[in-house]
Design a protein around this motif. Sequence first.
Motif, short mmCIF file in Angstrom:
data_model
loop_
_atom_site.label_atom_id
_atom_site.label_comp_id
_atom_site.label_asym_id
_atom_site.label_seq_id
_atom_site.Cartn_x
_atom_site.Cartn_y
_atom_site.Cartn_z
N ASP A 115 49.92 28.04 0.86
CA ASP A 115 51.36 28.35 0.89
C ASP A 115 52.07 28.70 2.18
N GLU A 116 51.33 28.40 3.25
CA GLU A 116 51.93 28.50 4.67
C GLU A 116 52.70 27.29 5.05
N PRO A 117 53.69 27.60 5.73
CA PRO A 117 54.53 26.32 6.42
C PRO A 117 53.69 25.50 7.41
N ASN A 118 53.93 24.16 7.03
CA ASN A 118 53.16 23.31 7.55
C ASN A 118 52.60 23.44 8.98
N ASP A 119 53.59 23.95 10.00
CA ASP A 119 53.10 24.19 11.30
C ASP A 119 51.98 25.19 11.59
N SER A 138 57.82 27.66 13.29
CA SER A 138 58.54 28.28 12.23
C SER A 138 58.47 30.02 12.61
N SER A 179 62.58 29.08 7.96
CA SER A 179 61.44 28.65 8.45
C SER A 179 60.74 27.50 7.95
N LYS A 180 60.91 27.02 6.76
CA LYS A 180 60.44 25.84 5.85
C LYS A 180 61.35 24.65 6.67
N GLU A 181 62.38 24.93 6.87
CA GLU A 181 63.46 23.85 7.47
C GLU A 181 62.85 23.28 8.88
N ASP A 240 59.71 23.67 10.04
CA ASP A 240 58.22 23.67 10.05
C ASP A 240 57.40 22.58 10.48
N LYS A 241 58.15 21.89 11.15
CA LYS A 241 57.57 20.43 11.55
C LYS A 241 57.33 20.38 13.22
#
Length: 446
Positions: free
Chosen positions: A383-387, A406, A414-416, A418-419
């Motif tokens: 479930d964690e953000p990708n970063d 994030s 933060s999701k927006e 997270d790259k």
Amino acid sequence: MGIIRNLVTNLTVIRQTSIRNHQKIIMSRRLHARRTDGVDKNVWVEFTQLAADYKAVNLGQGFPDFSPPKFVQEAFCKAVCGGPLMHQYTRAFGHPRLVKNLAKFFGRIVGREIDPLEDVLVTVGAYQALFCAFQALVDEGDEVIIVEPFFDCYQPMVQMVGGKAVYVPLRPKAEGSAILSSGDWVLSAEELASKFTPRTKAIVINTPNNPLGKVYKTEELQMIADLCIKHDVLCISDEVYEWLTYDGAKHVKIASLPGMWERTITVGSGGKTFSATGWKVGWAISSGHIIKHMKTIHQNSVYHCATAAQEAVAEGFEREYELFGTPESYFQQLPAMLHHKRKKLASCLESVGLQPIMPEGGYFMITDISPVKVDFKDQSTEDEPNDIKFVKWLTKEKGLATIPVSAFYSPEHSKEFDKYIRFCFVKEDSTLDAAEDILRKWSHGQ
Ligand code: PMP
Ligand code: GLN
């Protein structure tokens, strides 16, 4: 066998009861205050521990892994051996020699007389200056505008006084095109203006910015200043990286713009200024009518910070006042050294196919990791953000510690963002070489 089975059953029951009691205690409202709810996670605590656990090459937490300059080390030693008073309490709001030197030094920068006793508060790092500002100036229900990405402690500090954080993001100028510099990330004047309401009490800005490295231009600061003046709002300006600018970017103090001195709290850090983050000497500079309230929080909480460390920072500023603008000044030498390290890190990232966003200032560089495809085997991080997944993987599997970007965004955004991940380049060349080695091996599939 029966006896053993009974014993095991009894032990299991005792254990479960004890866990239930423990949970009850944790949840009991009597044993904690609600202001700690929801602010218990901390990116530095988590990722600094992770780096240590995996003995990773550490480009995560922002601290120099080299020594401070000789002159401040010597000043500290001299202070420690300087007699009994150096080991005792000093003036609550700042050691006299330090406030005098901060007032003299920054008075010249902002072009006005600063009263060392009224307009300066010395704190335990920039952290405590920020803490005193929120505690002293923000009431329950007040709104505080925070520009994203932001140094993570602003949000919990606002929440802990019962304030409401209102976010406005810096956005890359042209969606889709290559974003090469932190200067390409901008605030929309309309979007920012739309965030001001009758409940807005303050705005927090950070220049040079952590983690992006953006250095606000005078026009951008003027736009923020105009809104602050129009809406009668305070500005908390976190300038801990003020001496670290590159490629001609110029740090401007919003407090020096017309009409802003009276409403700006400028926050600084001796740790960042003299590469001695462990000393924890910081300050807030503002008009006495604002500092007065911050003093009230300070005197009733920490009272003052370590005398010898304040003495050493004072001596550092005394020296820098004399050498200001010359090649011997540490405020010239440190950015010159970091300019090379920044280039070194950028070429290393480019060589493995990662596009760095060149910071105009500060200690950090962020890069877009979306081109990198990694199979995260650890299902617990689903479930964690990708970063965050990526940084954990890079630390555990490759031995290189970085920080997920994030963490510098509100939960809403933060999701927006997270790259991106953040690399710190205020490190020995050998540390940067070790990081490069890891990245190269990884890019070659080793
Ligand atoms: N503000 C920013 C933007 C930071 O990066 C940091 C971390 N150094 C701080 C404040 C806190 O500084 P200090 O270590 O002096 O408390
Ligand atoms: N300011 C530092 C950073 O951004 C770390 C602060 C901390 O460790 N609490 O890396």
